[in-house]
Motif scaffolding. Structure first.
Motif, PDB file in Angstrom:
ATOM      1  N   LEU A 213       0.829  -1.210   0.000  1.00 40.25           N
ATOM      2  CA  LEU A 213       0.000   0.000   0.000  1.00 40.25           C
ATOM      3  C   LEU A 213       0.860   1.255   0.000  1.00 40.25           C
ATOM      4  CD1 LEU A 213      -2.771  -1.089   2.525  1.00 40.25           C
ATOM      5  CD2 LEU A 213      -3.094  -0.605   0.105  1.00 40.25           C
ATOM      6  N   GLN A 214       1.922   1.261   0.798  1.00 40.20           N
ATOM      7  CA  GLN A 214       2.811   2.429   0.827  1.00 40.20           C
ATOM      8  C   GLN A 214       3.419   2.675  -0.547  1.00 40.20           C
ATOM      9  OE1 GLN A 214       6.464   2.208   0.623  1.00 40.20           O
ATOM     10  NE2 GLN A 214       6.545   4.452   0.581  1.00 40.20           N
ATOM     11  N   HIS A 215       3.855   1.610  -1.208  1.00 39.96           N
ATOM     12  CA  HIS A 215       4.462   1.773  -2.531  1.00 39.96           C
ATOM     13  C   HIS A 215       3.444   2.311  -3.526  1.00 39.96           C
ATOM     14  CE1 HIS A 215       7.482   1.005  -5.629  1.00 39.96           C
ATOM     15  NE2 HIS A 215       6.499   0.498  -6.381  1.00 39.96           N
ATOM     16  N   ALA A 216       2.201   1.832  -3.427  1.00 42.02           N
ATOM     17  CA  ALA A 216       1.164   2.295  -4.344  1.00 42.02           C
ATOM     18  C   ALA A 216       0.801   3.753  -4.112  1.00 42.02           C
ATOM     19  CB  ALA A 216      -0.074   1.418  -4.206  1.00 42.02           C
ATOM     20  N   LEU A 217       1.016   4.239  -2.893  1.00 38.13           N
ATOM     21  CA  LEU A 217       0.630   5.612  -2.546  1.00 38.13           C
ATOM     22  C   LEU A 217       1.812   6.569  -2.527  1.00 38.13           C
ATOM     23  CD1 LEU A 217      -1.855   4.754   0.348  1.00 38.13           C
ATOM     24  CD2 LEU A 217      -2.442   5.489  -1.971  1.00 38.13           C
ATOM     25  N   ARG A 218       2.919   6.175  -3.130  1.00 38.31           N
ATOM     26  CA  ARG A 218       4.098   7.045  -3.128  1.00 38.31           C
ATOM     27  C   ARG A 218       3.802   8.385  -3.791  1.00 38.31           C
ATOM     28  NH1 ARG A 218       9.148   4.810  -2.077  1.00 38.31           N
ATOM     29  NH2 ARG A 218      10.121   6.406  -3.365  1.00 38.31           N
ATOM     30  N   ASP A 219       3.031   8.355  -4.878  1.00 36.85           N
ATOM     31  CA  ASP A 219       2.716   9.596  -5.590  1.00 36.85           C
ATOM     32  C   ASP A 219       1.705  10.454  -4.835  1.00 36.85           C
ATOM     33  OD1 ASP A 219       4.429   8.836  -7.595  1.00 36.85           O
ATOM     34  OD2 ASP A 219       2.849   7.967  -8.860  1.00 36.85           O
TER      35      ASP A 219
END
Length: 830
Positions: free
Chosen positions: A777-783
């Motif tokens: 989830l963190q990687h998906a929400l980096r932007d």
């Protein structure tokens, strides 16, 4: 077979009561959510019905640009519109309404209901429209007089005749409390009413109204609306009272619908966990009654009859659990209602009843179905054997199915997070469900090596009891896995939430370190914003070098609503450490800045002309003066302050950015003294900004964790249930152990150690899955600003300790019961 079902229920009361606890807790969550949201919907409906009871037509400014917030104020109406509608035939008692921010300061110097998540603090003009009813004193008749709702006056410690302090956007105002009013159940909101000219001056603009409401002397609402619409100037609209009430109710219903869905997701998680417990319990009950079931088959019972007998027990457990869960849910709803500050009774409809019994009975029956099918397969000849055991399928099938489900679930989660699908929630939710099922199927295979490792310290420290505990946990890997899987689900979700929370904290702190260039920021704690005049006062404070305002607004570009920031551009760029990639930060009157992502998306560059439609209905073309790197504080667009002010009739400062000659405690104290009359304003430096962000994130994480704790409680009940049934199953074995010399103390240690091993195994599975979910989830929400991955190792280690404690507590009753067994009776048990 009905008698057999009833006899089995009577014979296994304690075991089935423990199973029913899982149903009770899950159903209580569902019922409580439904009753609470039904109650809140009814309260808001009653409130809006009362407010709009005598309203036939409502006149208001047209909303040119939707801000995205249904509750956002519309542009004000000039007072001249009131004179126009008075002349319309059929109009009765038109009243102009003024609405804005007004906070009451209590005797303790604190704002009543203060806080970003607190109830609204509303200011209005007093009108005799029947909505509010004076309970003491009189109505305000001049400047310096106010009426306050009775509940807020009591909280603040004021009585009629007292001098009170009211905070409005422009600053504090002293007034005399001339009356208190009963406005009904406003769920904790604070209401301060002024006379109309004072309200216009303080809350809106002199000579302007927020809206104008009127009754009818005879014409129906649609007819009167059309008559009124014909005399209105452009930029205004007339709507019927029915539409006004429906809009208000729809906005609340939309929010409550989201809130209901949000809570029901956590309720379904609890029910999902409970399903593991029910399945495990019925599997053990069926295994312990194998000979009994074989005898039933031997005397002529058909397979379908045996299945129905077990299903009948499940229906009874589901019914009792649903009934008790419904009652517990009503109590939970009452508790939730009390926390909102609302009063009155609960709204009890058929919906919670139907869903409670449907969920409770269906989940119990579905969970017990496969054990019931296995019970029907017991051959009659098994009744003549001493060593009867339920047939077990090969682990290969579980390994294949579990691996497939886990891979499919991981693929769906990846698709939802990184595949740019329109509705990512569905694949992520289905994927997470598949992963949980897959890992639960793989758990028996995983359990053997993991339990050996976890049980090793007990074998070394406790010797014989520890070795026996490890062997007991390894004896039936399916049972161990099913018990641990229930705990795994709750801890996986809690771990994922904590990883996200820790990553949010780290990301915010990194952004503050990287992009916070101001020495201080001044911002309101309420919803009113700050008057632009306050910027000059802060700027004139000793030790302050410069101070600039920062605003936010909405506009339309090419028909699409966009958000922007505005204000003192030099201070904003300096205070946010914005890095210009091209162009200049000098905007003049008609300039704007965009970030790199917006420039790419809209094909903009320095010099591009961009027409903006502002909320006042006017379009102005602004020119791009510069492009800056992504900045979380500025957002995607910065509009020249002159353009913002020209199209905003009542500007409110969101933040004052302060640069100091010397950023020390003395300067901060000086600013706070300047703002001492504003308890609704806070001064923050970099460390305070970080602390405030951490506090908000921690509050959110704590809230979600509390909701997920229910599933952990259900899992703990499952551990108790498994151990209790296991003790009964091993009665003869325990008797033999006691006969060959093991003491009661050693026996209890053995059971506690087994419980701890199972609980820690479930915790390790859950924490491992949770870390993987959180990282994805963190990687998906980096932007979206979640730039830093942070795993709270200390917190997760604490969860392992908590799991071990849960294991110890869950084993107390089964261990006590095992220690009290009569040795001779236990040995003679068949």
């Amino acid at each position: 077979m009905a008698r057999v079902t009833l006899r089995n229920l009577a014979a296994h009361k304690i075991r089935l009561v423990l199973t029913a606890v899982a149903v009770i807790l899950g159903v209580a969550f569902v019922a409580g959510t439904l009753v609470f949201t039904d109650t809140m919907n009814r309260k808001f409906d009653d409130l809006f019905d009362r407010i709009g009871e005598n309203v036939a037509v409502d006149v208001r400014a047209s909303r040119v640009v939707d801000s995205g917030d249904e509750g956002a104020p519309r542009p004000p109406l000039p007072q001249s519109v009131l004179a126009l509608v008075r002349s319309v035939p059929g109009v009765k008692d038109p009243v102009g309404s003024v609405d804005g921010y007004a906070a009451l300061v209590g005797r303790n110097g604190k704002v009543v209901g203060a806080g970003q998540n607190g109830p609204p603090q509303l200011g209005t003009n007093w009108s005799d429209d029947g909505v509010a009813r004076l309970v003491s004193g009189r109505a305000p008749a001049a400047a310096g007089e106010v009426v306050v709702d009775r509940a807020s006056a009591k909280k603040a410690g004021y009585a009629v005749g007292d001098q009170v302090t009211v905070l409005v956007k422009a600053g504090p105002r002293r007034a005399t409390l001339v009356g208190t009013a009963d406005i009904g159940d406003m769920m904790g909101a604070t209401i301060v009413a002024f006379d109309t000219p004072t309200a216009q001056s303080l809350l809106l603009r002199p000579g302007y109204f927020s809206e104008i409401r009127m009754g009818s002397t005879g014409p129906d609402e649609a007819t009167l609306r059309d008559r009124v619409a014909r005399v209105l100037p452009s930029g205004t609209e007339a709507v019927t009272g029915a539409k006004l009430r429906d809009e208000n109710k729809s906005a609340v219903a939309s929010f409550m619908g989201f809130f209901r869905t949000f809570l029901l997701v956590f309720a379904l998680i609890s029910i999902f966990v409970g399903a593991f417990i029910i399945f495990n319990t019925f599997s053990m009950l069926v295994a312990q009654r194998t000979r009994e079931l074989a005898l039933l088959r031997a005397i002529g019972a058909a397979r379908s009859q045996v299945t129905r007998a077990v299903i009948g027990e499940a229906v009874a457990v589901g019914f009792v659990g649903s009934t008790l869960g419904l009652g517990a849910g009503v109590g939970l709803a009452a508790l939730l209602q009390s926390t909102t500050g609302g009063g009155g009774g609960l709204t009890f409809t058929a919906t919670p009843v139907l869903w409670s019994y449907t969920v409770g009975i269906v989940v119990t029956v579905v969970s017990a179905y496969f054990p019931a099918r296995r019970a029907a397969k017991v051959p009659p000849v098994a009744a003549m054997r001493d060593d009867v055991a339920m047939p077990q399928r090969s682990m290969r099938i579980r390994l294949a199915a579990g691996s497939l489900l886990t891979l499919v679930g991981a693929a769906l989660i990846t698709l939802g997070l990184f595949g740019h699908v329109s509705n990512a929630v569905v694949p992520v939710g289905v994927g997470a469900f598949a992963v949980f099922l897959g890992v639960a199927l793989l758990a028996p295979v995983i359990s053997r090596p993991v339990v050996r490792v976890l049980g090793w310290p007990f074998a070394r420290l406790l010797r014989t009891p520890g070795r026996l505990a490890r062997q007991n946990a390894l004896r039936n890997p399916r049972r161990t896995a099913a018990t641990a899987s229930a705990l795994m689900i709750g801890l996986a979700l809690i771990t994922a939430v904590n990883v996200l929370g820790s990553s949010m904290r780290s990301s915010v702190e990194a952004q503050v370190d990287k992009q916070f260039g101001a020495d201080y920021v001044v911002e309101p704690t309420g919803a009113g914003g700050l008057a632009p005049e306050l910027v000059a006062r802060v700027k004139a404070t000793g030790g302050v070098k410069d101070a600039g305002a920062m605003y936010s607004g909405s506009a339309k570009i090419s028909g699409k609503r966009v958000r922007y920031t505005s204000g003192d551009t030099a201070e904003m760029l300096s205070g946010t450490r914005a890095r210009l990639v091209s162009g200049s930060g000098a905007l003049g009157r008609d300039g704007m800045l965009v970030d790199e992502a917006t420039a790419r998306k809209d094909s903009l560059s320095v010099g591009s002309a961009v027409p903006l439609l502002f909320p006042d209905g006017r379009t102005e073309t602004l020119h791009v003066r510069g492009v800056y790197a992504k900045n979380q504080f500025l957002g995607g667009r910065v509009v020249a302050q002159g353009a913002y002010l020209a199209h905003t009739p009542d500007p409110a400062v969101d933040v004052i950015i302060v640069t100091a000659d010397r950023a020390d405690a003395a300067t901060k104290a000086a600013i706070e003294r300047t703002l001492s009359a504003r308890p609704d304003v806070k001064v923050q430096d970099q460390s305070a900004l970080k602390a405030d962000a951490r506090k908000q994130v921690d509050g959110f994480v704590t809230f979600l964790t509390i909701l997920l704790i229910m599933s952990v409680v259900i899992a703990a009940v499952g551990v108790v249930n498994t151990l209790a049934l296991s003790v009964i199953e091993r009665t003869r074995e325990i008797g033999l152990l006691r006969a060959i010399g093991i003491s009661r103390r050693q026996l209890r240690r053995m059971i506690r150690a087994e419980s701890v091993v199972i609980a820690v195994f479930g915790a390790l599975l859950g924490i491992g899955i949770g870390v993987a979910f959180g990282a994805a989830l963190q990687h998906a929400l980096r932007d979206k600003g979640l730039s830093e991955l942070s795993v709270p190792v200390g917190t997760l280690a604490g969860y392992l300790v908590v799991a071990a404690v849960i294991g110890v507590l869950a084993a107390l009753w089964p261990a006590w019961r095992a220690g009290r067994m009569d040795v001779l009776k236990a040995i003679s048990t068949e």
